[in-house]
Design a protein around this motif. Sequence first.
Motif, PDB file in Angstrom:
ATOM      1  N   ALA A 193       0.913  -1.087  -0.157  1.00 15.01           N
ATOM      2  CA  ALA A 193      -0.046   0.003   0.014  1.00 15.01           C
ATOM      3  C   ALA A 193       0.792   1.192  -0.037  1.00 15.01           C
ATOM      4  CB  ALA A 193      -0.818  -0.001   1.132  1.00 15.01           C
ATOM      5  N   VAL A 194       1.723   1.085   0.776  1.00 16.20           N
ATOM      6  CA  VAL A 194       2.890   2.388   0.899  1.00 16.20           C
ATOM      7  C   VAL A 194       3.287   2.687  -0.511  1.00 16.20           C
ATOM      8  CG1 VAL A 194       5.030   3.319   1.994  1.00 16.20           C
ATOM      9  CG2 VAL A 194       3.146   2.151   3.230  1.00 16.20           C
ATOM     10  N   ILE A 195       3.947   1.567  -0.907  1.00 18.74           N
ATOM     11  CA  ILE A 195       4.589   1.603  -2.477  1.00 18.74           C
ATOM     12  C   ILE A 195       3.774   2.147  -3.423  1.00 18.74           C
ATOM     13  CG2 ILE A 195       5.767   0.334  -4.377  1.00 18.74           C
ATOM     14  CD1 ILE A 195       6.934  -1.514  -1.821  1.00 18.74           C
ATOM     15  N   ALA A 196       2.562   1.569  -3.509  1.00 18.78           N
ATOM     16  CA  ALA A 196       1.407   1.918  -4.513  1.00 18.78           C
ATOM     17  C   ALA A 196       1.105   3.442  -4.434  1.00 18.78           C
ATOM     18  CB  ALA A 196       0.252   1.208  -4.338  1.00 18.78           C
ATOM     19  N   ILE A 197       0.779   4.024  -2.984  1.00 21.26           N
ATOM     20  CA  ILE A 197       0.926   5.591  -3.124  1.00 21.26           C
ATOM     21  C   ILE A 197       1.926   6.194  -3.336  1.00 21.26           C
ATOM     22  CG2 ILE A 197       0.107   7.223  -1.133  1.00 21.26           C
ATOM     23  CD1 ILE A 197      -1.457   4.948   0.189  1.00 21.26           C
ATOM     24  N   LEU A 198       3.242   5.764  -3.019  1.00 23.60           N
ATOM     25  CA  LEU A 198       4.526   6.509  -3.505  1.00 23.60           C
ATOM     26  C   LEU A 198       4.579   6.455  -4.956  1.00 23.60           C
ATOM     27  CD1 LEU A 198       7.362   7.297  -2.889  1.00 23.60           C
ATOM     28  CD2 LEU A 198       8.078   5.239  -2.600  1.00 23.60           C
ATOM     29  N   ALA A 199       4.414   5.330  -5.508  1.00 19.64           N
ATOM     30  CA  ALA A 199       4.390   5.191  -7.134  1.00 19.64           C
ATOM     31  C   ALA A 199       3.650   6.220  -7.596  1.00 19.64           C
ATOM     32  CB  ALA A 199       4.302   3.792  -7.474  1.00 19.64           C
ATOM     33  N   ARG A 200       2.117   6.286  -7.279  1.00 19.69           N
ATOM     34  CA  ARG A 200       1.126   7.317  -7.566  1.00 19.69           C
ATOM     35  C   ARG A 200       1.536   8.778  -7.640  1.00 19.69           C
ATOM     36  NH1 ARG A 200      -3.122  10.219  -5.500  1.00 19.69           N
ATOM     37  NH2 ARG A 200      -4.881  10.520  -6.850  1.00 19.69           N
ATOM     38  N   ASP A 201       2.240   9.028  -6.606  1.00 20.93           N
ATOM     39  CA  ASP A 201       2.543  10.386  -6.442  1.00 20.93           C
ATOM     40  C   ASP A 201       3.844  10.620  -7.420  1.00 20.93           C
ATOM     41  OD1 ASP A 201       0.499  10.931  -4.376  1.00 20.93           O
ATOM     42  OD2 ASP A 201       1.522  11.893  -3.081  1.00 20.93           O
ATOM     43  N   ILE A 202       4.598  10.032  -7.454  1.00 19.86           N
ATOM     44  CA  ILE A 202       5.878  10.013  -8.256  1.00 19.86           C
ATOM     45  C   ILE A 202       5.434  10.317  -9.883  1.00 19.86           C
ATOM     46  CG2 ILE A 202       8.069   8.920  -9.354  1.00 19.86           C
ATOM     47  CD1 ILE A 202       8.554   7.851  -6.640  1.00 19.86           C
ATOM     48  N   THR A 203       4.434   9.465 -10.067  1.00 23.18           N
ATOM     49  CA  THR A 203       3.977   9.405 -11.454  1.00 23.18           C
ATOM     50  C   THR A 203       3.157  10.968 -11.508  1.00 23.18           C
ATOM     51  OG1 THR A 203       3.597   7.198 -11.484  1.00 23.18           O
ATOM     52  CG2 THR A 203       2.254   8.271 -13.167  1.00 23.18           C
ATOM     53  N   LEU A 204       2.521  11.272 -10.717  1.00 23.72           N
ATOM     54  CA  LEU A 204       1.571  12.571 -10.917  1.00 23.72           C
ATOM     55  C   LEU A 204       2.804  13.863 -10.843  1.00 23.72           C
ATOM     56  CD1 LEU A 204      -1.247  11.917  -8.202  1.00 23.72           C
ATOM     57  CD2 LEU A 204      -1.367  12.187 -10.888  1.00 23.72           C
ATOM     58  N   PHE A 205       3.821  13.502 -10.218  1.00 27.87           N
ATOM     59  CA  PHE A 205       5.032  14.607 -10.098  1.00 27.87           C
ATOM     60  C   PHE A 205       5.382  14.967 -11.517  1.00 27.87           C
ATOM     61  CE2 PHE A 205       9.531  15.670  -9.854  1.00 27.87           C
ATOM     62  CZ  PHE A 205       9.312  17.115  -9.048  1.00 27.87           C
ATOM     63  N   PHE A 206       5.896  13.724 -12.090  1.00 28.02           N
ATOM     64  CA  PHE A 206       6.466  13.712 -13.501  1.00 28.02           C
ATOM     65  C   PHE A 206       5.352  14.182 -14.438  1.00 28.02           C
ATOM     66  CE2 PHE A 206       9.836  11.015 -11.651  1.00 28.02           C
ATOM     67  CZ  PHE A 206      10.817  11.843 -11.875  1.00 28.02           C
ATOM     68  N   LYS A 207       4.076  13.933 -14.425  1.00 24.34           N
ATOM     69  CA  LYS A 207       2.925  14.513 -14.981  1.00 24.34           C
ATOM     70  C   LYS A 207       2.721  15.947 -15.019  1.00 24.34           C
ATOM     71  CE  LYS A 207       0.680  10.009 -16.195  1.00 24.34           C
ATOM     72  NZ  LYS A 207      -0.641   9.381 -15.961  1.00 24.34           N
ATOM     73  N   SER A 208       3.434  16.376 -14.094  1.00 29.25           N
ATOM     74  CA  SER A 208       3.228  18.098 -13.804  1.00 29.25           C
ATOM     75  C   SER A 208       4.318  18.817 -13.983  1.00 29.25           C
ATOM     76  CB  SER A 208       2.445  18.181 -12.409  1.00 29.25           C
ATOM     77  OG  SER A 208       2.237  19.668 -11.828  1.00 29.25           O
ATOM     78  N   PRO A 209       4.578  19.277 -15.118  1.00 28.70           N
ATOM     79  CA  PRO A 209       5.651  20.074 -15.523  1.00 28.70           C
ATOM     80  C   PRO A 209       5.415  21.486 -14.704  1.00 28.70           C
ATOM     81  CG  PRO A 209       4.475  19.598 -17.602  1.00 28.70           C
ATOM     82  CD  PRO A 209       3.788  19.118 -16.528  1.00 28.70           C
ATOM     83  N   MET A 210       4.488  21.966 -14.231  1.00 26.29           N
ATOM     84  CA  MET A 210       4.655  23.153 -13.451  1.00 26.29           C
ATOM     85  C   MET A 210       4.817  22.803 -12.027  1.00 26.29           C
ATOM     86  SD  MET A 210       4.261  26.414 -13.272  1.00 26.29           S
ATOM     87  CE  MET A 210       3.437  26.513 -15.095  1.00 26.29           C
ATOM     88  N   THR A 211       4.820  21.651 -11.496  1.00 22.56           N
ATOM     89  CA  THR A 211       5.477  21.334 -10.327  1.00 22.56           C
ATOM     90  C   THR A 211       6.884  21.168 -10.128  1.00 22.56           C
ATOM     91  OG1 THR A 211       3.375  20.035  -9.751  1.00 22.56           O
ATOM     92  CG2 THR A 211       5.268  19.570  -8.237  1.00 22.56           C
ATOM     93  N   ILE A 212       7.307  20.614 -11.296  1.00 22.56           N
ATOM     94  CA  ILE A 212       8.676  20.380 -11.696  1.00 22.56           C
ATOM     95  C   ILE A 212       9.645  21.877 -11.542  1.00 22.56           C
ATOM     96  CG2 ILE A 212      10.711  19.486 -12.755  1.00 22.56           C
ATOM     97  CD1 ILE A 212       8.649  17.291 -13.840  1.00 22.56           C
ATOM     98  N   ILE A 213       8.794  22.714 -12.284  1.00 26.26           N
ATOM     99  CA  ILE A 213       9.455  24.070 -12.577  1.00 26.26           C
ATOM    100  C   ILE A 213       9.304  24.984 -11.327  1.00 26.26           C
ATOM    101  CG2 ILE A 213       8.905  26.522 -13.652  1.00 26.26           C
ATOM    102  CD1 ILE A 213       7.649  24.887 -15.989  1.00 26.26           C
ATOM    103  N   MET A 214       8.325  24.689 -10.531  1.00 30.49           N
ATOM    104  CA  MET A 214       8.334  25.346  -9.464  1.00 30.49           C
ATOM    105  C   MET A 214       9.261  24.947  -8.106  1.00 30.49           C
ATOM    106  SD  MET A 214       6.070  27.877  -9.240  1.00 30.49           S
ATOM    107  CE  MET A 214       6.130  28.101  -7.424  1.00 30.49           C
ATOM    108  N   ASN A 215       9.557  23.558  -8.410  1.00 32.59           N
ATOM    109  CA  ASN A 215      10.623  23.053  -7.489  1.00 32.59           C
ATOM    110  C   ASN A 215      12.053  23.633  -7.748  1.00 32.59           C
ATOM    111  OD1 ASN A 215       9.878  20.766  -5.532  1.00 32.59           O
ATOM    112  ND2 ASN A 215       8.525  20.556  -6.973  1.00 32.59           N
ATOM    113  N   PHE A 216      12.350  24.152  -8.811  1.00 27.01           N
ATOM    114  CA  PHE A 216      13.504  24.635  -9.079  1.00 27.01           C
ATOM    115  C   PHE A 216      13.680  26.293  -9.220  1.00 27.01           C
ATOM    116  CE2 PHE A 216      14.222  20.441 -11.150  1.00 27.01           C
ATOM    117  CZ  PHE A 216      15.531  20.303 -10.813  1.00 27.01           C
ATOM    118  N   ALA A 217      12.536  26.791  -9.510  1.00 30.88           N
ATOM    119  CA  ALA A 217      12.365  28.314  -9.316  1.00 30.88           C
ATOM    120  C   ALA A 217      12.040  28.559  -7.660  1.00 30.88           C
ATOM    121  CB  ALA A 217      10.891  28.619 -10.043  1.00 30.88           C
TER     122      ALA A 217
END
Length: 273
Positions: free
Chosen positions: A20-44
């Motif tokens: 369950a922990v791994i599944a939720i973790l994998a879901r959030d990682i997938t959503l992170f890479f599907k959100s370019p704005m989130t990635i940009i904000m993490n560097f901005a």
Amino acid sequence: MSTLVLTRRKKTGLAREVNAVIAILARDITLFFKSPMTIIMNFAMPIVMMGMLGGSLSQNMTRGIGFNYNQFLLVGMLVNMLFMSTTMGMSSLVEDHTTDFTQEMLISPVSRYSIIIGKILGSSFGAIIGMFGTVIVGLCMGISISIGQLLLIIVLSPLMCLSAGALATIIIGIIKNNKTANIAVSLITMPQMFLSGAIIPIGNSKGILYVLSRMMPMTYCLDLVRAVVYAGTPQYKSVVLNNPAVDLMVILIITIGCLIIGTFFFARSEKNR
């Protein structure tokens, strides 16, 4: 025979929680890479916080403080990014609440703590990416940190993220409006950035500022990281506030307490829908 069956059930239960922990973790990682704005904000964000605010302080207000302010700032911003990004990532639980995704998770035969821990770990992935963004900004500003020191910070980063996520869980468990939750998360992250010593030294704080700074979980996380980074250097006594053992004990107490309280509120809010 009964002992064997009980052992198998325990192993099955543990495996289910880990999955369950791994599944939720994998879901959030997938959503992170599907959100370019989130990635940009993490560097901005490191550019704004460290490059502009920190750079201005470094040039105008840090003469005669007795230690290298730029390295002090870099370590502070690394921990701050872990805290800020993790707490912001936890606010997505409110969106999951709106879309009924949390209801689907809660009807599954897994512990509520597994759901929360999986969410914290998923949020911490983006936080660690943002931490590397801070290192890059630091290098552009001419602030260096050794590979050994960076590795030590990475080793401590899960504890920092867990502490931040546990604190955010209390807010998420109480507030179920997405806009309000984002404001509340900002209200628990921004004061910590200034009062914990991430940017401004707090060794001489007195009165209400002293009390508030010692109430902030990030104060102890940051002090523990600085104790590790500055160990064996002449600046240690000027930079580190407490004994590392004290910092670690306080972090564990706050994290466990917030995790228990936050998980209780989270589960109760979903149950009462």
